[in-house]
Design a protein around this motif. Structure first.
Motif, PDB file in Angstrom:
ATOM      1  N   MET A   9      -7.208   0.953  -5.755  1.00 47.87           N
ATOM      2  CA  MET A   9      -6.987  -0.404  -5.255  1.00 47.87           C
ATOM      3  C   MET A   9      -8.302  -1.191  -5.307  1.00 47.87           C
ATOM      4  O   MET A   9      -9.383  -0.603  -5.329  1.00 47.87           O
ATOM      5  CB  MET A   9      -6.458  -0.362  -3.816  1.00 47.87           C
ATOM      6  CG  MET A   9      -5.093   0.299  -3.666  1.00 47.87           C
ATOM      7  SD  MET A   9      -3.768  -0.485  -4.614  1.00 47.87           S
ATOM      8  CE  MET A   9      -3.672  -2.082  -3.838  1.00 47.87           C
ATOM      9  N   PRO A  10      -8.229  -2.532  -5.322  1.00 44.66           N
ATOM     10  CA  PRO A  10      -9.441  -3.351  -5.390  1.00 44.66           C
ATOM     11  C   PRO A  10     -10.402  -3.087  -4.226  1.00 44.66           C
ATOM     12  O   PRO A  10      -9.968  -2.817  -3.097  1.00 44.66           O
ATOM     13  CB  PRO A  10      -8.914  -4.787  -5.319  1.00 44.66           C
ATOM     14  CG  PRO A  10      -7.480  -4.710  -5.715  1.00 44.66           C
ATOM     15  CD  PRO A  10      -7.009  -3.353  -5.293  1.00 44.66           C
ATOM     16  N   ALA A  11     -11.691  -3.169  -4.505  1.00 47.83           N
ATOM     17  CA  ALA A  11     -12.705  -3.018  -3.463  1.00 47.83           C
ATOM     18  C   ALA A  11     -12.446  -4.022  -2.348  1.00 47.83           C
ATOM     19  O   ALA A  11     -12.073  -5.166  -2.606  1.00 47.83           O
ATOM     20  CB  ALA A  11     -14.099  -3.223  -4.044  1.00 47.83           C
ATOM     21  N   GLY A  12     -12.611  -3.576  -1.107  1.00 48.53           N
ATOM     22  CA  GLY A  12     -12.388  -4.442   0.045  1.00 48.53           C
ATOM     23  C   GLY A  12     -10.967  -4.381   0.582  1.00 48.53           C
ATOM     24  O   GLY A  12     -10.676  -4.921   1.649  1.00 48.53           O
ATOM     25  N   THR A  13     -10.060  -3.712  -0.143  1.00 53.20           N
ATOM     26  CA  THR A  13      -8.686  -3.550   0.334  1.00 53.20           C
ATOM     27  C   THR A  13      -8.702  -2.732   1.620  1.00 53.20           C
ATOM     28  O   THR A  13      -9.431  -1.747   1.729  1.00 53.20           O
ATOM     29  CB  THR A  13      -7.833  -2.823  -0.736  1.00 53.20           C
ATOM     30  OG1 THR A  13      -7.741  -3.666  -1.881  1.00 53.20           O
ATOM     31  CG2 THR A  13      -6.446  -2.496  -0.224  1.00 53.20           C
ATOM     32  N   THR A  14      -7.900  -3.148   2.604  1.00 51.72           N
ATOM     33  CA  THR A  14      -7.813  -2.380   3.849  1.00 51.72           C
ATOM     34  C   THR A  14      -6.507  -1.594   3.872  1.00 51.72           C
ATOM     35  O   THR A  14      -5.461  -2.076   3.439  1.00 51.72           O
ATOM     36  CB  THR A  14      -7.903  -3.276   5.099  1.00 51.72           C
ATOM     37  OG1 THR A  14      -6.861  -4.241   5.060  1.00 51.72           O
ATOM     38  CG2 THR A  14      -9.244  -3.967   5.188  1.00 51.72           C
ATOM     39  N   ILE A  15      -6.604  -0.380   4.392  1.00 50.89           N
ATOM     40  CA  ILE A  15      -5.472   0.530   4.503  1.00 50.89           C
ATOM     41  C   ILE A  15      -5.418   0.988   5.943  1.00 50.89           C
ATOM     42  O   ILE A  15      -6.434   1.412   6.503  1.00 50.89           O
ATOM     43  CB  ILE A  15      -5.677   1.747   3.579  1.00 50.89           C
ATOM     44  CG1 ILE A  15      -5.882   1.291   2.134  1.00 50.89           C
ATOM     45  CG2 ILE A  15      -4.517   2.735   3.702  1.00 50.89           C
ATOM     46  CD1 ILE A  15      -6.562   2.320   1.265  1.00 50.89           C
ATOM     47  N   SER A  16      -4.233   0.899   6.559  1.00 51.89           N
ATOM     48  CA  SER A  16      -4.124   1.361   7.945  1.00 51.89           C
ATOM     49  C   SER A  16      -2.851   2.177   8.121  1.00 51.89           C
ATOM     50  O   SER A  16      -1.852   1.968   7.436  1.00 51.89           O
ATOM     51  CB  SER A  16      -4.158   0.186   8.921  1.00 51.89           C
ATOM     52  OG  SER A  16      -3.072  -0.684   8.687  1.00 51.89           O
ATOM     53  N   PHE A  17      -2.919   3.123   9.073  1.00 50.13           N
ATOM     54  CA  PHE A  17      -1.808   4.002   9.410  1.00 50.13           C
ATOM     55  C   PHE A  17      -1.435   3.791  10.875  1.00 50.13           C
ATOM     56  O   PHE A  17      -2.307   3.643  11.728  1.00 50.13           O
ATOM     57  CB  PHE A  17      -2.191   5.476   9.245  1.00 50.13           C
ATOM     58  CG  PHE A  17      -2.728   5.850   7.898  1.00 50.13           C
ATOM     59  CD1 PHE A  17      -2.220   5.301   6.731  1.00 50.13           C
ATOM     60  CD2 PHE A  17      -3.746   6.784   7.785  1.00 50.13           C
ATOM     61  CE1 PHE A  17      -2.706   5.669   5.490  1.00 50.13           C
ATOM     62  CE2 PHE A  17      -4.239   7.168   6.540  1.00 50.13           C
ATOM     63  CZ  PHE A  17      -3.718   6.605   5.398  1.00 50.13           C
ATOM     64  N   GLU A  18      -0.115   3.810  11.161  1.00 48.93           N
ATOM     65  CA  GLU A  18       0.340   3.802  12.549  1.00 48.93           C
ATOM     66  C   GLU A  18       1.683   4.506  12.627  1.00 48.93           C
ATOM     67  O   GLU A  18       2.382   4.646  11.624  1.00 48.93           O
ATOM     68  CB  GLU A  18       0.414   2.382  13.110  1.00 48.93           C
ATOM     69  CG  GLU A  18       1.358   1.453  12.397  1.00 48.93           C
ATOM     70  CD  GLU A  18       1.314   0.028  12.934  1.00 48.93           C
ATOM     71  OE1 GLU A  18       0.597  -0.240  13.908  1.00 48.93           O
ATOM     72  OE2 GLU A  18       2.006  -0.812  12.360  1.00 48.93           O
ATOM     73  N   THR A  19       2.018   4.965  13.824  1.00 55.01           N
ATOM     74  CA  THR A  19       3.283   5.673  14.011  1.00 55.01           C
ATOM     75  C   THR A  19       3.935   5.257  15.322  1.00 55.01           C
ATOM     76  O   THR A  19       3.245   4.854  16.265  1.00 55.01           O
ATOM     77  CB  THR A  19       3.078   7.203  13.972  1.00 55.01           C
ATOM     78  OG1 THR A  19       4.351   7.841  13.951  1.00 55.01           O
ATOM     79  CG2 THR A  19       2.261   7.697  15.158  1.00 55.01           C
ATOM     80  N   THR A  20       5.273   5.349  15.339  1.00 55.98           N
ATOM     81  CA  THR A  20       6.023   5.082  16.570  1.00 55.98           C
ATOM     82  C   THR A  20       6.540   6.371  17.189  1.00 55.98           C
ATOM     83  O   THR A  20       7.249   6.332  18.194  1.00 55.98           O
ATOM     84  CB  THR A  20       7.208   4.133  16.302  1.00 55.98           C
ATOM     85  OG1 THR A  20       8.109   4.758  15.382  1.00 55.98           O
ATOM     86  CG2 THR A  20       6.737   2.790  15.769  1.00 55.98           C
ATOM     87  N   ASN A  21       6.205   7.511  16.585  1.00 55.51           N
ATOM     88  CA  ASN A  21       6.608   8.816  17.114  1.00 55.51           C
ATOM     89  C   ASN A  21       5.522   9.817  16.784  1.00 55.51           C
ATOM     90  O   ASN A  21       4.970   9.814  15.694  1.00 55.51           O
ATOM     91  CB  ASN A  21       7.939   9.257  16.497  1.00 55.51           C
ATOM     92  CG  ASN A  21       8.436  10.566  17.086  1.00 55.51           C
ATOM     93  OD1 ASN A  21       8.215  10.874  18.250  1.00 55.51           O
ATOM     94  ND2 ASN A  21       9.127  11.348  16.269  1.00 55.51           N
ATOM     95  N   GLY A  22       5.211  10.683  17.726  1.00 55.90           N
ATOM     96  CA  GLY A  22       4.152  11.652  17.527  1.00 55.90           C
ATOM     97  C   GLY A  22       2.788  11.011  17.694  1.00 55.90           C
ATOM     98  O   GLY A  22       2.668   9.870  18.152  1.00 55.90           O
ATOM     99  N   ALA A  23       1.765  11.769  17.325  1.00 54.86           N
ATOM    100  CA  ALA A  23       0.392  11.286  17.458  1.00 54.86           C
ATOM    101  C   ALA A  23      -0.370  11.559  16.172  1.00 54.86           C
ATOM    102  O   ALA A  23      -0.276  12.663  15.611  1.00 54.86           O
ATOM    103  CB  ALA A  23      -0.302  11.980  18.624  1.00 54.86           C
ATOM    104  N   ILE A  24      -1.122  10.558  15.719  1.00 59.51           N
ATOM    105  CA  ILE A  24      -1.993  10.725  14.556  1.00 59.51           C
ATOM    106  C   ILE A  24      -3.302  11.318  15.061  1.00 59.51           C
ATOM    107  O   ILE A  24      -3.962  10.740  15.926  1.00 59.51           O
ATOM    108  CB  ILE A  24      -2.254   9.374  13.853  1.00 59.51           C
ATOM    109  CG1 ILE A  24      -0.944   8.748  13.375  1.00 59.51           C
ATOM    110  CG2 ILE A  24      -3.227   9.563  12.688  1.00 59.51           C
ATOM    111  CD1 ILE A  24      -1.095   7.325  12.856  1.00 59.51           C
ATOM    112  N   LEU A  25      -3.666  12.474  14.533  1.00 64.27           N
ATOM    113  CA  LEU A  25      -4.899  13.142  14.949  1.00 64.27           C
ATOM    114  C   LEU A  25      -6.078  12.751  14.078  1.00 64.27           C
ATOM    115  O   LEU A  25      -7.226  12.867  14.493  1.00 64.27           O
ATOM    116  CB  LEU A  25      -4.715  14.662  14.895  1.00 64.27           C
ATOM    117  CG  LEU A  25      -3.546  15.226  15.708  1.00 64.27           C
ATOM    118  CD1 LEU A  25      -3.442  16.731  15.507  1.00 64.27           C
ATOM    119  CD2 LEU A  25      -3.697  14.881  17.171  1.00 64.27           C
TER     120      LEU A  25
END
Length: 142
Positions: A61-77
């Protein structure tokens, strides 16, 4: 005779993201977290999966692109849960490894509590310079 040479790497990246979820390089449709069952000792093992992210042509992906993760169940460690793509000339797009665990609990009498056993994991990609937002979700069960 004088020879003057120079080389330059030009990286072209598209703004539309292609997102694939895998476990051990096998595509998945659901993220399976540990399930708690009454009267059976609960082992909340970590589930590890990969998020493979490329542009529509298989490039980084192009430089400066932001990527984020989120969840509505469980926990991201895994931390952090958001990234910024660096300027790179690599031909191999990165794979993001994510670790999650169930949010279920079990008491001493082996009674389970799990307020939410189904939810979604969301990847949001916002590209630069165009600001195009791409989201992909996958079911999360525990």
């Amino acid at each position: 005779t004088i020879h003057v040479r120079n080389s330059l790497t030009i990286v072209l990246s598209g703004s539309d993201a292609n997102i694939v979820f895998t476990i051990n390089n096998i595509p998945i449709n659901t993220i399976p977290l540990a399930q708690c069952l009454d009267n059976i000792a609960f082992s909340n093992v970590t589930t590890t999966f990969e998020v493979k992210l490329t542009d529509v042509n298989g490039n980084v992906m192009p430089a400066g692109t932001t990527i984020s993760f989120e969840t509505t169940n469980g926990a991201i460690l895994t931390t952090p849960t958001s990234f910024t793509v660096p300027s790179t000339s690599t031909k191999t797009p990165p794979t993001y490894t994510v670790n999650m665990e169930s949010d279920a609990t079990q008491d001493a009498a082996l009674k389970c509590t799990n307020e939410k056993s189904n939810g979604i994991f969301t990847v949001t990609v916002i590209t630069t310079p165009q600001g195009i937002s791409t989201q992909k979700t996958i079911a999360v069960t525990d």
